[in-house]
Each structure stands twice: as C-alpha cells, then as structure tokens.
Scaffold this motif. Structure first.
Motif, PDB file in Angstrom:
ATOM      1  N   LEU A  92       6.450  11.461  -1.748  1.00  0.00           N
ATOM      2  CA  LEU A  92       6.144  11.173  -0.074  1.00  0.00           C
ATOM      3  C   LEU A  92       7.118  11.110   1.442  1.00  0.00           C
ATOM      4  N   THR A 103       0.682  -1.259  -0.123  1.00  0.00           N
ATOM      5  CA  THR A 103       0.327  -0.569   0.007  1.00  0.00           C
ATOM      6  C   THR A 103       0.662   1.155   0.224  1.00  0.00           C
ATOM      7  N   PHE A 110      -6.862   5.628  -4.057  1.00  0.00           N
ATOM      8  CA  PHE A 110      -6.359   6.482  -3.249  1.00  0.00           C
ATOM      9  C   PHE A 110      -7.098   8.401  -3.294  1.00  0.00           C
ATOM     10  N   TYR A 139       1.360   6.873  -6.893  1.00  0.00           N
ATOM     11  CA  TYR A 139       0.578   7.763  -7.226  1.00  0.00           C
ATOM     12  C   TYR A 139       0.935   9.440  -7.029  1.00  0.00           C
ATOM     13  N   VAL A 189      -1.264   4.290   7.893  1.00  0.00           N
ATOM     14  CA  VAL A 189      -1.347   2.974   6.186  1.00  0.00           C
ATOM     15  C   VAL A 189      -1.839   1.932   7.047  1.00  0.00           C
ATOM     16  N   VAL A 206      -5.502   5.994   4.975  1.00  0.00           N
ATOM     17  CA  VAL A 206      -4.580   5.060   4.075  1.00  0.00           C
ATOM     18  C   VAL A 206      -5.163   3.538   4.497  1.00  0.00           C
ATOM     19  N   CYS A 212      -6.312  12.387  -2.425  1.00  0.00           N
ATOM     20  CA  CYS A 212      -5.194  12.637  -1.792  1.00  0.00           C
ATOM     21  C   CYS A 212      -4.434  13.382  -2.955  1.00  0.00           C
ATOM     22  N   LEU A 237       1.030   4.315  -3.217  1.00  0.00           N
ATOM     23  CA  LEU A 237       0.167   5.606  -2.155  1.00  0.00           C
ATOM     24  C   LEU A 237       1.858   6.230  -3.139  1.00  0.00           C
ATOM     25  N   ALA A 256      -6.639   2.546  -1.077  1.00  0.00           N
ATOM     26  CA  ALA A 256      -5.998   1.451  -2.862  1.00  0.00           C
ATOM     27  C   ALA A 256      -6.843   1.177  -3.866  1.00  0.00           C
TER      28      ALA A 256
END
Length: 279
Positions: free
Chosen positions: A184, A169, A276, A176, A209, A249, A279, A173, A273
C-alpha cells in the motif's frame, strides 16, 4: 546501501554516495551535475564523478516519464556498470530525476529495476512500473492523538473516533493487501493527495478512505465519491503509466445498499473493512 539488496526504496540522501549523469531532469528542469551534487551535499550525501563500488545511489536524470520502448531509455556507460555490479551481487540503487527530486524533498524514491536489452549486451533498459508518477512511498498508519476534556469534549471525541476509524481502516487494508504481496502506497509528491494507492496487473488503484463513525453516512460517501472521481480525472489527463481505478474504501458496510450500484455506475470500486471485496 553498502551493496546489499534494497527493499525497493531509497529513503534518504543522508549517508549516501551518489554518482550522476552529466545533467538531471528535476521537475521538468535540467540541472547540471555540479548543482545536483551541491544539493545532495546539503542533505548529507557525498558524491563521486566516476562510478566505483563506493557508489550507493546512481542518479540517471534523463529517464523521467519515458516509456520502455523509447530509445532514450538506453543507459549510459555508468548505468551499464551499475547493472554489471548488480549481476555480480553488489546492489547499486538507481533513481531517475523524479526520484532524486523526491529525495531532495524528503520523500522516498523508487529504486528502478534494470533489464538488459535483447541482443545488445552493452545496453540496459529501465522498466517502467505501474503507478509511476502516481504512487509514492510505502504508506504507514499514523498515530492518533486525543484531546483534553473541556467545552468541546463532545465534538472532539467524534473527531477522534472518526480519525481512529480512518487509521484503523488503513491499517486493515495494509494487512489485507500485504497477504497478497501488494504494498500500500501514499500519493506521489506531485500527484493528487489521495489517501492510499496500490498497483496490480498494470492497474493503478487510487483510493479515498472514509470513516462512518460519528458522521453522516450519506455525506461521507458523497464526499468520497466526488474526491476519487476528481483524482481519477486529474490522473487520466496527465501522462501516467497504468490504467487508473478509483476506489472508495469505507470503515464498514454502508446501511443503504444503493451506494454499491451508484459507485459501480460511476466506475468506482466501493469496498469496506474487514473483507475489502474487489481489492
């Protein structure tokens, strides 16, 4: 750094040549230049008292946790020289006291952005960034190990699946957000230990998460909600730059739709996911 433009981070003191202001504010304690130099040398760095092109990292320690409008953000002559070198294509990394403390502890430090004050060619300002004191270095997906078979095979398999789902995950992220040119980040050294964070348009997103594999979905979501609310509350009490946005998340969409409305009512962005959303 040998004068090349960095990627926004100083990852280690090893191999660097440092230059300091007279003293550096490290975790709210003033440390004189000689002691800073000794600490840096113990971690593989060299240092010079005067600024030259041998300098790869300039440590200006009295800038920690000040706002851009503060008059004390005017840099010393050494920092004006660093800005001058940057203007001519020779990049010198600049870190504040917090960044130097991060490097001492083995974590990356943000290379600070510089800007000349309008109407004052000899004054340079540091630009505060959303997430200062909250977001640490770039977040990386961790490798997931597996256990040998044995008496605890079933429980450990569930644990591994949960960990794999958690890391998958995070990896999704990272990908993404990277498509939006957003990095991130891990938590800062002295910040609450949230799983992931990022900044956008002045907002700081602080995320927990949660995997839903092999676990009670309700229990995982309840735990995540409590954690992100706690993180946000701690950060709102601290002196931070940027509005805090708590995020939960999930590995996948929860079975019960009530969690979305509950999270919204609590001021939490609930997302999952692979899409998302939000976000």
């Amino acid at each position: 750094m040998d004068g090349k433009l960095c990627d926004g981070w100083v990852y280690s003191l090893s191999g660097q040549t440092l230059c300091f202001t007279g003293k550096v504010l490290i975790d709210d304690e003033w440390v004189i230049r000689k002691d800073c130099a000794s600490i840096a040398q113990q971690r593989g760095a060299d240092w010079k008292s005067d600024f030259s092109r041998k300098i790869t990292v300039f440590v200006h320690g009295d800038l920690a946790n000040q706002t851009v409008t503060d008059a004390h953000r005017e840099y010393s002559k050494k920092l004006v020289r660093a800005a001058w070198e940057r203007d001519r294509g020779y990049h010198v990394c600049v870190v504040d006291g917090d960044g130097f403390a991060d490097l001492i502890c083995g974590t990356p430090a943000r290379c600070r952005e510089l800007q000349r004050a309008q109407g004052a060619g000899d004054h340079v300002l540091v630009l505060p960034q959303a997430g200062d004191g909250i977001l640490g270095g770039p977040l990386q997906r961790h490798a997931v190990g597996h256990h040998d078979s044995g008496a605890l095979t079933l429980d450990l398999a569930h644990l591994d699946k949960g960990t794999e789902a958690h890391e998958s995950t995070i990896a999704a992220l990272i990908e993404y957000l990277s498509r939006q040119h957003i990095e991130l980040r891990a938590h800062a050294r002295n910040a609450p230990r949230f799983d992931a964070g990022w900044s956008r348009n002045g907002d700081v997103f602080v995320a927990e998460v949660k995997s839903l594999t092999g676990a009670s979905e309700d229990q995982q979501i309840r735990l995540g909600i409590g954690q992100v609310l706690d993180y946000a509350h701690q950060l709102q009490l601290a002196r931070t730059y940027g509005r805090i946005r708590p995020v939960l998340v999930l590995e996948k969409q929860p079975t019960d739709p009530r969690w979305t409305s509950l999270a919204e009512a609590s001021g939490i962005l609930l997302t999952w996911a692979p899409g998302f959303a939000g976000c």
